[in-house]
Design an enzyme around this catalytic site. Structure first.
Site, PDB file in Angstrom:
ATOM      1  CG  ASN A 215      -1.893  39.683  40.698  1.00 13.06           C
ATOM      2  OD1 ASN A 215      -0.970  39.572  39.902  1.00 13.06           O
ATOM      3  ND2 ASN A 215      -2.198  38.732  41.567  1.00 13.06           N
ATOM      4  CG  ASP A 283      -3.618  38.547  49.404  1.00  9.73           C
ATOM      5  OD1 ASP A 283      -2.781  37.647  49.541  1.00  9.73           O
ATOM      6  OD2 ASP A 283      -3.314  39.758  49.305  1.00  9.73           O
ATOM      7  N   PRO A 309      -5.440  30.132  50.799  1.00  8.09           N
ATOM      8  CG  PRO A 309      -4.775  28.101  49.881  1.00  8.09           C
ATOM      9  CD  PRO A 309      -5.866  29.134  49.820  1.00  8.09           C
ATOM     10  CG  ASP A 310       0.670  32.967  53.114  1.00  9.72           C
ATOM     11  OD1 ASP A 310       1.651  32.442  52.543  1.00  9.72           O
ATOM     12  OD2 ASP A 310       0.636  34.162  53.450  1.00  9.72           O
ATOM     13  CB  ILE A 311       1.473  29.044  48.602  1.00 15.24           C
ATOM     14  CG1 ILE A 311       0.092  29.025  47.947  1.00 15.24           C
ATOM     15  CG2 ILE A 311       2.321  27.877  48.106  1.00 15.24           C
ATOM     16  CD1 ILE A 311       0.088  29.338  46.465  1.00 15.24           C
TER      17      ILE A 311
HETATM   18  N1  CTP Z   1       2.150  34.330  49.079  1.00 10.25           N
HETATM   19  C1  CTP Z   1       1.710  33.041  49.071  1.00 10.25           C
HETATM   20  N2  CTP Z   1       0.386  32.758  49.190  1.00 10.25           N
HETATM   21  C2  CTP Z   1      -0.511  33.739  49.326  1.00 10.25           C
HETATM   22  C3  CTP Z   1      -0.082  35.100  49.354  1.00 10.25           C
HETATM   23  C4  CTP Z   1       1.264  35.355  49.220  1.00 10.25           C
HETATM   24  O1  CTP Z   1       2.559  32.136  48.943  1.00 10.25           O
HETATM   25  N3  CTP Z   1      -1.801  33.439  49.451  1.00 10.25           N
HETATM   26  C5  CTP Z   1       3.593  34.597  48.995  1.00 10.25           C
HETATM   27  C6  CTP Z   1       4.050  35.338  47.757  1.00 10.25           C
HETATM   28  O2  CTP Z   1       4.391  34.447  46.704  1.00 10.25           O
HETATM   29  C7  CTP Z   1       5.256  36.086  48.272  1.00 10.25           C
HETATM   30  C8  CTP Z   1       4.918  36.381  49.724  1.00 10.25           C
HETATM   31  O3  CTP Z   1       3.926  35.421  50.081  1.00 10.25           O
HETATM   32  O4  CTP Z   1       6.410  35.288  48.272  1.00 10.25           O
HETATM   33  C9  CTP Z   1       4.399  37.750  50.011  1.00 10.25           C
HETATM   34  O5  CTP Z   1       3.368  38.094  49.138  1.00 10.25           O
HETATM   35  P1  CTP Z   1       2.663  39.519  49.261  1.00 10.25           P
HETATM   36  O6  CTP Z   1       1.558  39.584  48.246  1.00 10.25           O
HETATM   37  O7  CTP Z   1       3.688  40.602  49.256  1.00 10.25           O
HETATM   38  O8  CTP Z   1       2.097  39.446  50.730  1.00 10.25           O
HETATM   39  P2  CTP Z   1       0.728  39.054  51.344  1.00 10.25           P
HETATM   40  O9  CTP Z   1       0.914  37.877  52.206  1.00 10.25           O
HETATM   41  O10 CTP Z   1      -0.315  38.955  50.293  1.00 10.25           O
HETATM   42  O11 CTP Z   1       0.472  40.289  52.302  1.00 10.25           O
HETATM   43  P3  CTP Z   1      -0.134  41.749  51.979  1.00 10.25           P
HETATM   44  O12 CTP Z   1      -1.011  41.568  50.763  1.00 10.25           O
HETATM   45  O13 CTP Z   1      -0.847  42.084  53.199  1.00 10.25           O
HETATM   46  O14 CTP Z   1       1.044  42.642  51.716  1.00 10.25           O
END
Ligand code: CTP
Length: 403
Positions: A215, A283, A309-311
């Site tokens: 990105n 994502d 994974p969502d960190i």
């Molecule tokens: N984040 C993370 N791990 C991921 C995705 C996001 O830790 N796999 C963290 C980012 O570093 C940020 C927060 O979550 O602090 C939100 O990231 P954002 O990209 O705005 O949200 P997403 O969870 O990706 O949701 P969406 O794309 O649906 O807006």
């Protein structure tokens, strides 16, 4: 005035690289005085260090002549920076435990000056839970621990644990010395002793050996926050995706490429007093092909995506969850509604929401809203380093002990 380095040379094969480091330090216009541990003396001699540094070399706590000329307390205080190189697993363990059983460890306990440790050891020793724990403790104690390099080792194994190149160590020494708060541990800056973990930049998810999904994140906002926190005295671990930025002074940077590597690096850097997840983590990841995908007729190859994974959410559930957990939200519409939903969904304490519909990603300014359970604060449009300083002030306030 000429900067003075006290160099403690530990017992590892990498001790020979300390010789090159001495040459570089002197070439950079600094003086260097050496302390050689018993282990270090198995690899290089006091004579080598004395000849290169043109200074006396100290080896024993019990040397009456040395002690009469310059006591060990004075030796530990007269330098501007104490550098431990190579820092063996044993030296790191003793430093973390506050053991003073040799000249080197006594100096490290007695010093009031900033300390930079440059580890070098076998990959399994570096990966061992005890070493991880010791390094985490040292970072909390305000000691900068450099990240070792990866590569083939003298013992025949391959992995992380090699001493960084002397040029990289010199660059870290210069960064430590240029840090305004580093010159004295007596005038304590507000975040002294706090370990703060930051993620920044994009992640790259490989499709094949030459292509990846990414990105537009430049990493600028995360790096500006890391710099501002280090200036305020925090011990900063910056887990960074691929970016074209240099490491801010006094910050420990851990480079990663993918979301899964970023998560592993974040967990390995715990415990932390606060964590700020600024990275634009991809994502999804693709099923990576071992070989470059070739064109076949006119049909593009299918791309099967798996969720990463969502960190941030994982850290919120972690047994070592940092006391203050901050997420960022990159939004292009309904910014505040999405930010409030993210605060709840991810289990963090604050969300810094920004509108990324314009030129924020890669740009120089940012206009943010801080969303927490206490409400929303909206800040005017500011340069990214001003956003970083304002956020640092808010973090100082949040981490201050209740009076
Ligand atoms: N984040 C993370 N791990 C991921 C995705 C996001 O830790 N796999 C963290 C980012 O570093 C940020 C927060 O979550 O602090 C939100 O990231 P954002 O990209 O705005 O949200 P997403 O969870 O990706 O949701 P969406 O794309 O649906 O807006």
């Amino acid at each position: 005035m000429e900067k003075r380095i006290l160099l403690i040379v530990g017992g590892g094969i990498a001790a020979y690289k300390a010789c090159e480091l001495i040459r570089l330090i002197r070439k950079a216009g600094m003086t260097v005085r050496c302390v050689l541990t018993d282990g270090g003396a198995q690899f290089i001699t006091p004579m080598t260090l004395a000849a290169l540094s043109e200074q006396p070399v100290h080896t024993s706590l019990w040397d009456l002549k040395d002690e009469a000329e310059m006591g060990h307390i004075q030796l530990s205080r007269e330098a501007d920076l104490v550098v431990v190189c190579p820092a063996t697993a044993d030296l790191l363990a003793k430093m973390a435990a506050g053991i003073a059983d040799s000249l080197a460890t006594t100096l490290l306990l007695a010093t009031d000056k900033p300390v930079l440790a440059v580890p070098a050891m076998n990959v399994r020793m570096w990966d061992h839970a005890a070493t991880r724990r010791n390094v985490a403790q040292l970072r909390v104690d305000g000691i900068t621990v450099m990240q070792p390099d990866q590569g083939p080792m003298a013992c025949g194994e391959f992995g992380e644990g090699r001493l960084p190149e002397p040029e990289a160590i010199l660059a870290e020494i210069e960064r430590r010395l240029s840090q305004p708060f580093a010159s004295s541990m007596i005038e304590k800056p507000p975040l002294t002793g706090k370990h703060i973990l930051i993620t920044a930049g994009p992640t790259h998810e490989p499709i094949d050996p030459v292509r990846y999904i990414a990105n537009r994140s430049s990493g600028k906002q995360g790096y500006a926050i890391a710099a501002a926190l280090a200036q305020a005295g925090a011990n900063v671990s910056l887990v960074s995706g691929p970016v074209a930025l240099s490491t801010p002074p006094g910050v420990t940077r851990i480079d990663v490429e993918t979301a899964r590597e970023m998560q592993a690096a974040v967990y390995a850097a715990l415990p932390a007093d606060a964590a700020i997840m600024v990275a634009a983590v991809a994502d999804w990841r693709a099923e990576a092909n071992g070989q470059k995908i070739k064109k076949k007729g006119n049909t593009p190859p299918p791309l099967t995506l798996t969720e990463n994974p969502d960190i941030l959410a994982g850290l919120a559930q972690h047994p070592q969850r940092p006391g203050l957990l901050i997420g960022f939200a990159a939004e292009t519409e309904n910014i505040l509604d999405h930010a409030r939903a993210k605060l709840a969904r991810k289990g963090c304490d604050w969300i810094v929401a920004n509108d990324v519909s314009g030129d924020v990603m890669g740009g120089e300014t940012n206009s943010v809203h801080i969303v927490s359970k206490d409400g929303t604060e909206s800040w005017e449009k500011l340069p990214k380093d001003a956003v970083a300083r304002k956020l640092t002030e808010k973090i100082i306030h949040a981490l201050a002990p209740a009076s």
